[in-house]
Design an enzyme around this catalytic site. Structure first.
Site, PDB file in Angstrom:
ATOM      1  N   ASP A 141      43.961  57.003  51.196  1.00 30.87           N
ATOM      2  CA  ASP A 141      43.193  56.319  50.127  1.00 30.87           C
ATOM      3  C   ASP A 141      43.171  54.748  51.080  1.00 30.87           C
ATOM      4  O   ASP A 141      43.919  54.337  51.769  1.00 30.87           O
ATOM      5  CB  ASP A 141      44.172  55.928  49.079  1.00 30.87           C
ATOM      6  CG  ASP A 141      44.099  57.266  48.372  1.00 30.87           C
ATOM      7  OD1 ASP A 141      43.342  58.300  48.474  1.00 30.87           O
ATOM      8  OD2 ASP A 141      45.034  57.430  47.334  1.00 30.87           O
ATOM      9  N   LYS A 142      42.061  54.459  50.804  1.00 38.64           N
ATOM     10  CA  LYS A 142      41.743  52.864  51.224  1.00 38.64           C
ATOM     11  C   LYS A 142      43.007  51.932  51.366  1.00 38.64           C
ATOM     12  O   LYS A 142      43.357  51.262  52.400  1.00 38.64           O
ATOM     13  CB  LYS A 142      40.621  52.110  50.473  1.00 38.64           C
ATOM     14  CG  LYS A 142      40.285  50.888  50.980  1.00 38.64           C
ATOM     15  CD  LYS A 142      39.459  50.223  49.964  1.00 38.64           C
ATOM     16  CE  LYS A 142      39.058  48.478  50.286  1.00 38.64           C
ATOM     17  NZ  LYS A 142      38.122  47.719  49.253  1.00 38.64           N
TER      18      LYS A 142
END
Length: 337
Positions: A141-142
């Site tokens: 995830d970011k």
């Protein structure tokens, strides 16, 4: 750009009657059946020297030749974004992804991604995941940090993808979650699918489109409550499946969301220790090199923003568990292969 790669396969009696695309998708050289179907349709697959449809039923003894063409990167432009590389050879890269870096282009993130950085770093990246995902094998995830693998050839990309699929790669995370978790170990087996109320989120559900999702954890340390929070538990999590947001959703599902998680968490600044991103870090990666067979292991201590939170709550520690002594000892040694 890399030249085409080639491989061939002689069908045996056990494979007779199998569709051509199904057989090719199962051999491990290609990422998926859909990748096999595309190559067949574009004329890159020959059966006994001639093209064949993807529905062709293979016969024993047939020689199947496959060309994996050079990858066309389309409109993606390289960007000079620093990379924290821990290992690299002609086949693959292992790097540590920082918070805030999106892995590949997507809605709202058409530039400034890990993919753009990889294009500036290397002329050779595997192309089996599509033109917008050169070299990508898996993603974080970011705002999740830590170790990631990148493939520099189609062969390595196919092998790494297959190793993930059969759970031959050991990926472990550390996360700080809200509340007190009493068991030393645990297993969460809860299927995930898109949340019907918010397509940007995942949810535990028994819908028919849900995919099996399994996370195990070991408790590393527990921290007492104070006036601002209900205490914390430091966990090591291991993925047996790799679904979107899996650890974050599973932790929220058992009522112990990740500290700082702005999507599935409490979103209370003091209780979240001031963190505005999830406390989740991919700290350990063990695998067999996809080409050489060498056994590789990497350890990546958490970045400063996460390490600082652990130092801040250290006075509240109830004492590390046996697993905690092991993991925290590894992290104290610093980054190493």
């Amino acid at each position: 750009m890399s030249p085409s790669e080639y491989f061939e396969h002689i069908a045996d009696a056990a494979e007779a009657g199998t569709r051509l695309d199904v057989l090719l998708g199962s051999l491990g050289m290609l990422v998926s059946r859909s990748q096999a179907a595309r190559l067949i349709e574009e004329g890159y697959v020959l059966v006994d020297g001639a093209t064949a449809p993807k529905r062709h039923l293979v016969r024993a003894g047939e020689r199947i030749e496959v060309e994996i063409p050079p990858y066309d990167r389309g409109d993606l432009e390289p960007e000079n974004i620093p990379l924290d590389i821990r290992f690299e050879d002609e086949h693959m890269i292992v790097l540590s992804k920082p918070a805030g870096l999106v892995v590949h282009p997507a809605e709202g993130h058409w530039t400034g991604t890990l993919v753009h950085a990889l294009l500036a770093h290397s002329d050779d990246l595997g192309g089996l995941q599509g033109e917008d995902r050169p070299g990508i094998v898996h993603r974080l995830d970011k705002d999740t940090t830590g170790l990631m693998m990148v493939a520099k050839t189609d062969r390595a990309q196919a092998a790494l993808s297959e190793a993930i699929k059969i759970r031959a790669i050991d990926r472990r995370y550390i996360t700080l979650v809200h509340g007190y978790i009493a068991p030393e170990t645990g297993l969460i087996d809860a299927p995930l699918a898109r949340d019907p109320r918010d397509r940007m989120k995942m949810a535990v559900t028994d819908r028919t489109d849900a995919k099996q999702s399994v996370t195990t954890f070991r408790t590393l340390d527990r921290y007492e409550a104070d006036v601002h929070h209900d205490g914390f538990t430091l966990l090591e999590c291991k993925l047996y499946t790799g679904r979107t947001h899996q650890i974050r959703v599973h932790m929220a599902y058992i009522k112990h969301p990740c500290v700082g998680d702005q999507v599935y968490g409490l979103r209370k600044p003091k209780a979240d220790l001031g963190l505005e991103r999830q406390f989740l870090h991919a700290y350990r990666l063990e695998l067999e090199h996809p080409i050489t067979g060498e056994q590789l292991r990497f350890i990546d201590p958490p970045p400063e923003d996460l390490a600082r939170r652990i130092r801040e709550i250290e006075p509240l520690s109830m004492g590390p568990t046996e697993a905690g002594c092991e993991v925290l000892g590894l992290l104290a040694e610093g980054p190493r292969p």
